[in-house]
Design a protein around this motif. Structure first.
Motif, PDB file in Angstrom:
ATOM      1  N   ARG A  36      -2.312   3.847  -6.576  1.00  0.00           N
ATOM      2  CA  ARG A  36      -3.656   3.276  -6.656  1.00  0.00           C
ATOM      3  C   ARG A  36      -4.334   3.398  -5.304  1.00  0.00           C
ATOM      4  O   ARG A  36      -3.698   3.666  -4.303  1.00  0.00           O
ATOM      5  CB  ARG A  36      -3.578   1.801  -7.068  1.00  0.00           C
ATOM      6  N   ARG A  37      -5.614   3.162  -5.285  1.00  0.00           N
ATOM      7  CA  ARG A  37      -6.342   3.222  -4.026  1.00  0.00           C
ATOM      8  C   ARG A  37      -7.326   2.067  -3.941  1.00  0.00           C
ATOM      9  O   ARG A  37      -7.726   1.504  -4.952  1.00  0.00           O
ATOM     10  CB  ARG A  37      -7.046   4.553  -3.857  1.00  0.00           C
ATOM     11  N   SER A  38      -7.703   1.756  -2.720  1.00  0.00           N
ATOM     12  CA  SER A  38      -8.657   0.670  -2.506  1.00  0.00           C
ATOM     13  C   SER A  38     -10.038   1.194  -2.126  1.00  0.00           C
ATOM     14  O   SER A  38     -10.999   0.440  -2.133  1.00  0.00           O
ATOM     15  CB  SER A  38      -8.156  -0.256  -1.396  1.00  0.00           C
ATOM     16  N   ASN A  39     -10.134   2.473  -1.795  1.00  0.00           N
ATOM     17  CA  ASN A  39     -11.387   3.080  -1.333  1.00  0.00           C
ATOM     18  C   ASN A  39     -11.888   2.445  -0.033  1.00  0.00           C
ATOM     19  O   ASN A  39     -13.088   2.355   0.196  1.00  0.00           O
ATOM     20  CB  ASN A  39     -12.471   3.014  -2.414  1.00  0.00           C
TER      21      ASN A  39
ATOM     22  N   GLU B 139      -9.102  -2.349   4.602  1.00  0.00           N
ATOM     23  CA  GLU B 139      -8.181  -2.700   3.531  1.00  0.00           C
ATOM     24  C   GLU B 139      -7.310  -3.883   3.943  1.00  0.00           C
ATOM     25  O   GLU B 139      -7.093  -4.801   3.152  1.00  0.00           O
ATOM     26  CB  GLU B 139      -7.310  -1.492   3.181  1.00  0.00           C
TER      27      GLU B 139
ATOM     28  N   PHE C  81      -6.444  -2.996  -5.269  1.00  0.00           N
ATOM     29  CA  PHE C  81      -5.874  -1.714  -5.674  1.00  0.00           C
ATOM     30  C   PHE C  81      -6.114  -1.463  -7.164  1.00  0.00           C
ATOM     31  O   PHE C  81      -5.192  -1.150  -7.909  1.00  0.00           O
ATOM     32  CB  PHE C  81      -4.375  -1.669  -5.357  1.00  0.00           C
TER      33      PHE C  81
ATOM     34  N   ARG D  97       0.835  -1.206   0.000  1.00  0.00           N
ATOM     35  CA  ARG D  97       0.000   0.000   0.000  1.00  0.00           C
ATOM     36  C   ARG D  97       0.869   1.255   0.000  1.00  0.00           C
ATOM     37  O   ARG D  97       0.472   2.291  -0.521  1.00  0.00           O
ATOM     38  CB  ARG D  97      -1.009  -0.016   1.144  1.00  0.00           C
ATOM     39  N   ARG D  98       2.055   1.181   0.601  1.00  0.00           N
ATOM     40  CA  ARG D  98       2.946   2.348   0.669  1.00  0.00           C
ATOM     41  C   ARG D  98       3.825   2.508  -0.575  1.00  0.00           C
ATOM     42  O   ARG D  98       4.197   3.627  -0.915  1.00  0.00           O
ATOM     43  CB  ARG D  98       3.865   2.241   1.882  1.00  0.00           C
TER      44      ARG D  98
ATOM     45  N   THR E 148      -6.956   3.860  -9.897  1.00  0.00           N
ATOM     46  CA  THR E 148      -5.800   4.741  -9.826  1.00  0.00           C
ATOM     47  C   THR E 148      -6.200   6.032  -9.111  1.00  0.00           C
ATOM     48  O   THR E 148      -7.330   6.482  -9.203  1.00  0.00           O
ATOM     49  CB  THR E 148      -5.257   5.091 -11.236  1.00  0.00           C
ATOM     50  N   LYS E 149      -5.234   6.580  -8.376  1.00  0.00           N
ATOM     51  CA  LYS E 149      -5.474   7.840  -7.677  1.00  0.00           C
ATOM     52  C   LYS E 149      -5.473   8.952  -8.689  1.00  0.00           C
ATOM     53  O   LYS E 149      -4.699   8.951  -9.641  1.00  0.00           O
ATOM     54  CB  LYS E 149      -4.380   8.090  -6.626  1.00  0.00           C
TER      55      LYS E 149
END
Length: 136
Positions: free
Chosen positions: A63-66, A72, A129, A56-57, A132-133
Motif C-alpha cells: 500500500r502507499r500513503s502518497n 508520512e 495506507f 511501512r516496510r 494499494t500500489k
C-alpha cells in the motif's frame, strides 16, 4: 495482501513497538529515576517511530500513503495519537489504581498497548495506507 497477513505483520510490529515502549519506560523509570508519566511520552514517540518504520516496510508494503517519508511519519504519529490517548489513559488508570505498578510501569504500558492496537490498525490501514500500489 490479505487482511490476515496484514494483521499478523501489524501484530509483529506492535510487539516490537511494545518492546521499545516498555523497555524505554522501564529503563527511564527504573534506572534513571524519571517520572513514570513523562517517561511514557518519550517511550511512546520512540515506539511510534519504530512501528511506523516496520509497518511501512512490511505490513503495508503493498500500500502507499502518497506522502513523503517525513510527512508520512507525522501523519502516522498523528493517527497513532488516537490510540495513544486510549493507551495512555489505561496506563494512567492502572498506575493510579495499582501503586505497585510504579515500580513496574512496563506492565501498565503493555496493557494500554494491547487495547490501543485495534484502534491503531484500523486507522493505519483505513486512513494512511489506504491506497494499494499498482505495478506500472
Amino acid at each position: 495482501m490479505r487482511l490476515s497477513r496484514e494483521i499478523t505483520l501489524f501484530a509483529i510490529g506492535g510487539v516490537g513497538g511494545l518492546v521499545v515502549d516498555a523497555g524505554i519506560v522501564q529503563l527511564l523509570v527504573g534506572i534513571e529515576d524519571w517520572n513514570p508519566y513523562l517517561a511514557r511520552v518519550l517511550s511512546f514517540l520512540l515506539a511510534a517511530t519504530f512501528t511506523w518504520w516496520w509497518n511501512r516496510r512490511h505490513t503495508f508494503a503493498a500500500r502507499r500513503s502518497n506522502r513523503a517519508a517525513h510527512a508520512e511519519w507525522l501523519h502516522w504519529v498523528g493517527l497513532m495519537s488516537f490510540g495513544a490517548v486510549i493507551n495512555y489513559g489505561i496506563y494512567v488508570l492502572l498506575l493510579m489504581n495499582f501503586p505497585m505498578l510504579h515500580r513496574w510501569p512496563a506492565v501498565a504500558a503493555a496493557a494500554g498497548s494491547a487495547v490501543a492496537a485495534l484502534v491503531n490498525f484500523s486507522t493505519a490501514r483505513g486512513v494512511l495506507f489506504k491506497a494499494t500500489k499498482t505495478s506500472s
